[in-house]
Write an enzyme that holds these catalytic residues in place. Structure first.
Site, mmCIF file in Angstrom:
data_model
loop_
_atom_site.group_PDB
_atom_site.id
_atom_site.type_symbol
_atom_site.label_atom_id
_atom_site.label_comp_id
_atom_site.label_asym_id
_atom_site.label_seq_id
_atom_site.Cartn_x
_atom_site.Cartn_y
_atom_site.Cartn_z
ATOM 1 N N ASP A 30 0.420 -1.010 -0.309
ATOM 2 C CA ASP A 30 0.096 0.193 0.144
ATOM 3 C C ASP A 30 0.596 1.499 0.102
ATOM 4 O O ASP A 30 1.697 1.465 0.897
ATOM 5 C CB ASP A 30 -0.858 0.141 1.078
ATOM 6 N N ILE A 31 0.329 2.232 -0.855
ATOM 7 C CA ILE A 31 2.045 3.602 -0.629
ATOM 8 C C ILE A 31 1.426 4.243 0.109
ATOM 9 O O ILE A 31 2.371 5.020 0.928
ATOM 10 C CB ILE A 31 1.386 4.314 -2.186
ATOM 11 N N ASN A 87 -13.046 -2.589 1.986
ATOM 12 C CA ASN A 87 -13.702 -2.479 2.847
ATOM 13 C C ASN A 87 -14.462 -1.642 2.074
ATOM 14 O O ASN A 87 -14.331 -2.154 1.048
ATOM 15 C CB ASN A 87 -12.634 -0.051 2.704
ATOM 16 N N HIS A 100 -9.594 -5.166 -2.876
ATOM 17 C CA HIS A 100 -8.747 -5.119 -2.587
ATOM 18 C C HIS A 100 -8.979 -5.400 -1.001
ATOM 19 O O HIS A 100 -9.827 -4.907 -0.216
ATOM 20 C CB HIS A 100 -7.776 -4.057 -2.780
HETATM 21 P P1 5GP Z 1 -9.522 2.027 0.123
HETATM 22 O O1 5GP Z 1 -9.722 3.045 1.009
HETATM 23 O O2 5GP Z 1 -10.849 1.676 -1.427
HETATM 24 O O3 5GP Z 1 -10.450 0.498 1.622
HETATM 25 O O4 5GP Z 1 -8.555 1.502 0.283
HETATM 26 C C1 5GP Z 1 -7.701 1.957 -0.817
HETATM 27 C C2 5GP Z 1 -5.886 1.216 -0.798
HETATM 28 O O5 5GP Z 1 -5.137 1.758 -2.384
HETATM 29 C C3 5GP Z 1 -5.935 2.830 0.138
HETATM 30 O O6 5GP Z 1 -4.921 1.898 0.942
HETATM 31 C C4 5GP Z 1 -4.809 3.474 -0.186
HETATM 32 O O7 5GP Z 1 -3.371 4.165 -0.077
HETATM 33 C C5 5GP Z 1 -4.290 2.637 -1.567
HETATM 34 N N1 5GP Z 1 -3.466 2.950 -3.075
HETATM 35 C C6 5GP Z 1 -4.518 4.103 -3.452
HETATM 36 N N2 5GP Z 1 -3.604 4.534 -4.871
HETATM 37 C C7 5GP Z 1 -2.638 3.418 -4.689
HETATM 38 C C8 5GP Z 1 -1.399 3.807 -5.616
HETATM 39 O O8 5GP Z 1 -1.308 4.054 -6.600
HETATM 40 N N3 5GP Z 1 -0.281 2.527 -5.207
HETATM 41 C C9 5GP Z 1 -0.421 2.003 -4.531
HETATM 42 N N4 5GP Z 1 -0.184 0.849 -4.309
HETATM 43 N N5 5GP Z 1 -1.699 1.900 -3.629
HETATM 44 C C10 5GP Z 1 -2.035 2.713 -3.131
#
Ligand code: 5GP
Length: 121
Positions: A30-31, A87, A100
């Site tokens: 995760d970034i 989520n 994811h």
């Molecule tokens: P959500 O909020 O949808 O459950 O999680 C999305 C996740 O994707 C977040 O934890 C966010 O940090 C990660 N994320 C978003 N954009 C990128 C990206 O470009 N690269 C990586 N490695 N993670 C990302």
């Protein structure tokens, strides 16, 4: 479904720190990590939310958990423990509409994993 940033990661159009890849799934760091270890396991098939999982996707979603556990064993944190969660939609905190599995580890994780905010209206 429109493409998300995760389609670009699958297609190697943008970089990611990839931990595992096979025909069905990809795992990458995760970034914006929320724990000492935080990576995502995604299906290569774009499925927007948990609500969009079809009966034919059941084995694929199970595979995501298998990938998570395989990496946990390889990296040596399986026995200490970890959290593997998805989520869903706005209240669930979803920001990327390609399902994811978040895998979080490396410390004792609190429960419940949120700061409660009351919904109004
Ligand atoms: P959500 O909020 O949808 O459950 O999680 C999305 C996740 O994707 C977040 O934890 C966010 O940090 C990660 N994320 C978003 N954009 C990128 C990206 O470009 N690269 C990586 N490695 N993670 C990302």
């Amino acid at each position: 479904m429109s493409d998300t940033i995760f389609s670009k990661i699958i297609n190697k159009e943008i970089p990611a720190e990839i931990l595992y890849e096979d025909d069905l799934a990809l795992a990458f760091k995760d970034i914006n990590p929320q724990a000492p270890i935080h990576f995502l396991v995604i299906p290569k098939k774009p499925i927007a939310t948990i609500n969009d999982i079809q009966v034919e996707d059941k084995a694929l979603v199970g595979h995501l958990y298998w990938v998570a556990a395989t990496i946990a064993k390889e990296q040596g944190f399986a026995e200490d423990g970890y959290r593997a969660v998805m989520n869903c939609n706005e209240d669930g905190g979803q920001t990327v509409y390609h399902i994811h599995l978040h895998v979080l580890a490396g410390k004792a994780l609190g429960w419940p994993p949120y700061q409660a905010t009351l919904k109004t209206g």
